[in-house]
Motif scaffolding. Structure first.
Motif, PDB file in Angstrom:
ATOM      1  N   ALA A   1      32.744 -15.247   4.098  1.00  0.00           N
ATOM      2  CA  ALA A   1      32.744 -13.878   4.621  1.00  0.00           C
ATOM      3  C   ALA A   1      34.007 -13.133   4.174  1.00  0.00           C
ATOM      4  O   ALA A   1      33.948 -11.959   3.774  1.00  0.00           O
ATOM      5  N   GLN A   2      35.157 -13.807   4.248  1.00  0.00           N
ATOM      6  CA  GLN A   2      36.394 -13.190   3.764  1.00  0.00           C
ATOM      7  C   GLN A   2      36.264 -12.826   2.286  1.00  0.00           C
ATOM      8  O   GLN A   2      36.686 -11.742   1.856  1.00  0.00           O
ATOM      9  N   THR A   3      35.683 -13.722   1.497  1.00  0.00           N
ATOM     10  CA  THR A   3      35.539 -13.496   0.064  1.00  0.00           C
ATOM     11  C   THR A   3      34.582 -12.343  -0.215  1.00  0.00           C
ATOM     12  O   THR A   3      34.808 -11.543  -1.138  1.00  0.00           O
ATOM     13  N   ILE A   4      33.527 -12.230   0.574  1.00  0.00           N
ATOM     14  CA  ILE A   4      32.614 -11.096   0.432  1.00  0.00           C
ATOM     15  C   ILE A   4      33.378  -9.789   0.647  1.00  0.00           C
ATOM     16  O   ILE A   4      33.249  -8.833  -0.121  1.00  0.00           O
TER      17      ILE A   4
ATOM     18  N   HIS B   1      33.557  -7.603  -2.526  1.00  0.00           N
ATOM     19  CA  HIS B   1      32.446  -6.645  -2.438  1.00  0.00           C
ATOM     20  C   HIS B   1      32.683  -5.710  -1.246  1.00  0.00           C
ATOM     21  O   HIS B   1      31.837  -5.610  -0.347  1.00  0.00           O
ATOM     22  N   PRO B   2      33.824  -5.021  -1.206  1.00  0.00           N
ATOM     23  CA  PRO B   2      34.201  -4.267   0.000  1.00  0.00           C
ATOM     24  C   PRO B   2      33.215  -3.179   0.399  1.00  0.00           C
ATOM     25  O   PRO B   2      33.080  -2.889   1.592  1.00  0.00           O
ATOM     26  N   SER B   3      32.515  -2.592  -0.555  1.00  0.00           N
ATOM     27  CA  SER B   3      31.583  -1.511  -0.212  1.00  0.00           C
ATOM     28  C   SER B   3      30.350  -2.016   0.523  1.00  0.00           C
ATOM     29  O   SER B   3      29.612  -1.220   1.109  1.00  0.00           O
ATOM     30  N   ARG B   4      30.137  -3.328   0.516  1.00  0.00           N
ATOM     31  CA  ARG B   4      28.950  -3.901   1.158  1.00  0.00           C
ATOM     32  C   ARG B   4      29.236  -4.402   2.568  1.00  0.00           C
ATOM     33  O   ARG B   4      28.333  -4.917   3.229  1.00  0.00           O
TER      34      ARG B   4
END
Length: 297
Positions: free
Chosen positions: A126-129, A133-136
């Motif tokens: 989740a941290q890596t997402i 991919h911050p806009s998601r």
């Protein structure tokens, strides 16, 4: 829509992802990311119901190498002891690849952004997402995990000895018995769980998938992904960090370090909570998640 489904050709890896949703798809989506060696069924139904009752649409799924999602059977044999000593040559993928799988699932489901909640290794995914991919990501919740900094969030030596001293169980009955024993070791002392419920979940998980090497591949991927601390400092997303003060599988220092690294993160440390999601905490944690989601509105 509680029926389990398979999304095909997901993400850059073009793999299959098993998923299931609960609640009204018109409501805000919470993407639940599970941890090492666990499957979508390890998110307790009662916890999902608590989220749905609070007006959320919940999606849970099997990571690669778990459950009914694609298993990377053609990958090189994973060597976890070598990885822990710094030799990462046996890593067939990283947490970045697992994060991309999750984003690919959102794409397949037509979801532009979600509130991402991870538990244990799922917290690292989740941290890596959120990092990549911050806009998601509308909001982030990292539960019972750490930053990847080896100086925090360590497994306690006695827990490591108890859990990892023997080989993996080979039969259904042995797998179930090991799961019950695991909860006795790493569960929440102040919030007991009925052993029959643990056994039922373990039996279901065994029937869905039993792949010894997949666990090691996920573990090597986690080690190979390194320390996220500096990248976490750049996040600008409402973040909740939940950690049990009785967690011996991932020391509470990991949760504290995660919250310290993410600007504005709320840290919730729970007395008597170990490395699980016991029924006695479902409503409380759901309330904290809803409050964090509210910060993203």
């Amino acid at each position: 829509m509680n029926t389990e489904r398979i999304a095909k050709n997901v993400g850059p890896a073009r793999i299959d992802i098993a998923w299931q949703s609960h609640g009204d798809p018109a409501h805000p989506t919470v993407l639940l990311v599970m941890g090492l060696a666990n499957q979508l069924v390890h998110w307790p139904i009662g916890f999902l119901e608590a989220l749905v009752a609070r007006g959320l649409h919940v999606v849970r799924f099997d990571n690669r190498d778990a459950g009914r999602s694609t298993h990377m059977v053609d990958a090189p044999p994973p060597d976890l002891p070598a990885a822990l000593k710094g030799d990462l040559s046996s890593a067939s993928y990283t947490l970045s690849d697992m994060a991309a799988d999750a984003i690919g699932l959102l794409d397949a489901l037509g979801i532009d952004a979600a509130h991402v909640v991870g538990a244990s290794m799922g917290g690292a995914i989740a941290q890596t997402i959120a990092i990549e991919h911050p806009s998601r990501v509308r909001s982030l919740a990292s539960m019972m995990f750490t930053t990847g900094d080896p100086s925090v969030g360590q497994v306690h030596p006695e827990t490591a000895k108890a859990l990892f001293g023997a080989g993996l169980p080979q039969t259904r009955d042995a797998y179930v018995a090991a799961a019950v024993r695991r909860y006795e070791i790493v569960g929440s002392p102040a919030f007991p769980v009925d052993p029959a419920a643990i056994a039922e979940m373990a039996a279901l998980a065994f029937e869905r998938d039993h792949d010894e090497l997949s666990i090691a591949r996920q573990a090597v991927a986690t080690v190979a992904s390194g320390d996220r601390t500096e990248r976490l400092r750049a996040l600008r997303v409402p973040t909740l960090v939940v950690h049990g003060l009785a967690d011996t599988l991932c020391d509470p220092s990991g949760g504290r370090a995660t919250a310290a690294a993410i600007p504005g993160a709320e840290l919730v440390m729970i007395e008597g909570m170990g490395h699980n999601l016991p029924p006695g905490l479902w409503e409380r944690i759901a309330d904290h998640l809803v409050a964090n989601i509210g910060r993203a509105s």
